[in-house]
Write a protein that holds these residues in place. Sequence first.
Motif: not given
Lengths: 273, 227
Positions: B50, B55, B85, B90, B94-97, B102, B105-106, B142-143, B158
């Motif tokens: 981090k 971060l 990264y 994790q 709840k979010m379907p991607v 996914a 996003m990179g 879905e991931v 990613r």
Amino acid sequence: MPMLDFLTIPLFQKALIAAFLSGAGLSLLGVVILNLNLTTIRFALMHIGLLGAAVAMILGFSPLVGAVTGIVIASLLLGPAGDFLNMDTGVSGVLFMTGSLGLAFLIFYKAGVPAMDAFALFSGSILALSLFEVWVIGALAVLIIIVFCLFYREIQMVLYNQELAESLGVPAKAIRNALLLLTGLAIGVNIRMVGALLIDAAVLLPAMAALILAKSLRSALLLSALFGIVSQVGGVTFSMAYDCPSGASITLAAVLMVILSAVYGHVTKKIRK
Amino acid sequence: MTHQAVVEIKNLSAGYGHHQVLQQLDLTLRHGEALGIAGQNGAGKTTLFKIILGLLKPQKGRVSVLGKTPDSAQTRRLMRRQIGYVPQLQTPGKMPVCVHDAVMMGRWGKGFGFFRRPTEDDRRKVSEILHEVGISHKHWQEVNLLSGGEQQKVSIGRALIREAPILLMDEPTTYLDHGSQAEIIELIKTIRLKHELSLIMISHDPEHLEAMSDRILLLKNGRLEER
Ligand SMILES: Nc1ncnc2c1ncn2[C@@H]1O[C@H](COP(=O)(O)OP(=O)(O)OP(=O)(O)O)[C@@H](O)[C@H]1O
Ligand SMILES: [Mg+2]
């Protein structure tokens, strides 16, 4: 069908338009609330609205203006306060909620305002909306839809994993705070329509139903808007046709949406197996 | 060129509030090097990442990534562009991607960004990377519904699609079965050479670190020790 005669009355037309706009725009934020764990926060915002109303009543402003102002300020503060105190946004919400409720009651007591008068503010009615309020609801709905269209990818990343989004260079905190602000506004406006106790029905239930079925954020948003419109417009129409309270009808319509999509989701899963 | 430091940390102290996690820590990652970091649960390995990503603010000390320091939002953004990264696995939200999104996003800040939607070129790159990490058959799945190993590949994809010279991987082999572990280790060895990466890897498993890295350090009492 004489039962639908009310559709020609301007008062009811206004209510139906408001229901449509609120369903289409505001229920999108339910997806945000559910994904960012803001369920305590939206409760906190309501109590802060009460505090704002209390202050406004003492200063001689309209309590609604006070409530919305309070909610806006609070939603601007909640995110940064959580970051500063190194707390989860949900946890800082509890702090805000209890603190503002205590303060509101203190003010009511000292100023001699009966608490019930302030609470009355929160028993909203869609039929009591002024034309101005319908314009506000419409403007907010349009704003929300534009924001989701323009920043779809960024919102997707923040909802998926805030820290990951941040590590990719997305200003995730700023986006989260902007979403919090929109959520605050949506709650403030919806309180006028369905009342504080039924606010979940308008904002959360359509998103809940949508997330059961959705395979992507895009479909979650589209379904949420669809369920929002159906439950709000359907609920209002029902309440007019059968002379029921509108808030309760909207709520029950939304609950029905959740049940139906849960059953549908369950059945399709069974069939695929 | 090969001895140039890409990540340099001097006398770093960091933590959360009063809880000190890293103390007077020094670290140098050289160009092309693969560094392994071991350490017990809670030693501060993820915290170190981090810090490198900007971060988390250091309480003391100096951090530089390819000459940039995390002093302003502007320089932090530039630093993050140089880093791929792979976060610790994790519990899914709840979010379907889907896999495609996914990995896409990179490309944020590289190919697309604010007011610039992904282009045909970005989409082609996603397909190439999915092929490279070996999950092109799961393109639209879905991931959250993938296996741990597959999710790890999405995460590596990613990071790779950023075309960044530095790769940080937080426990890429943990929570996987033996077969998937071997697969990920092979994948890391291949991409490392192909993309000429300088990389830091965190793992609990000394064997995995041996297999993947040139040099291994142990994070203990807030500092890095040679083993
Ligand atoms: N956001 C946070 N706020 C407060 N304390 C934290 C936070 N994240 C981590 N910590 C604490 O900092 C210490 C180091 O955490 P870190 O995640 O860096 O450990 P780690 O070495 O990565 O452990 P693991 O092997 O379990 O992943 C732990 O004691 C942890 O409880
Ligand atoms: Mg860790």
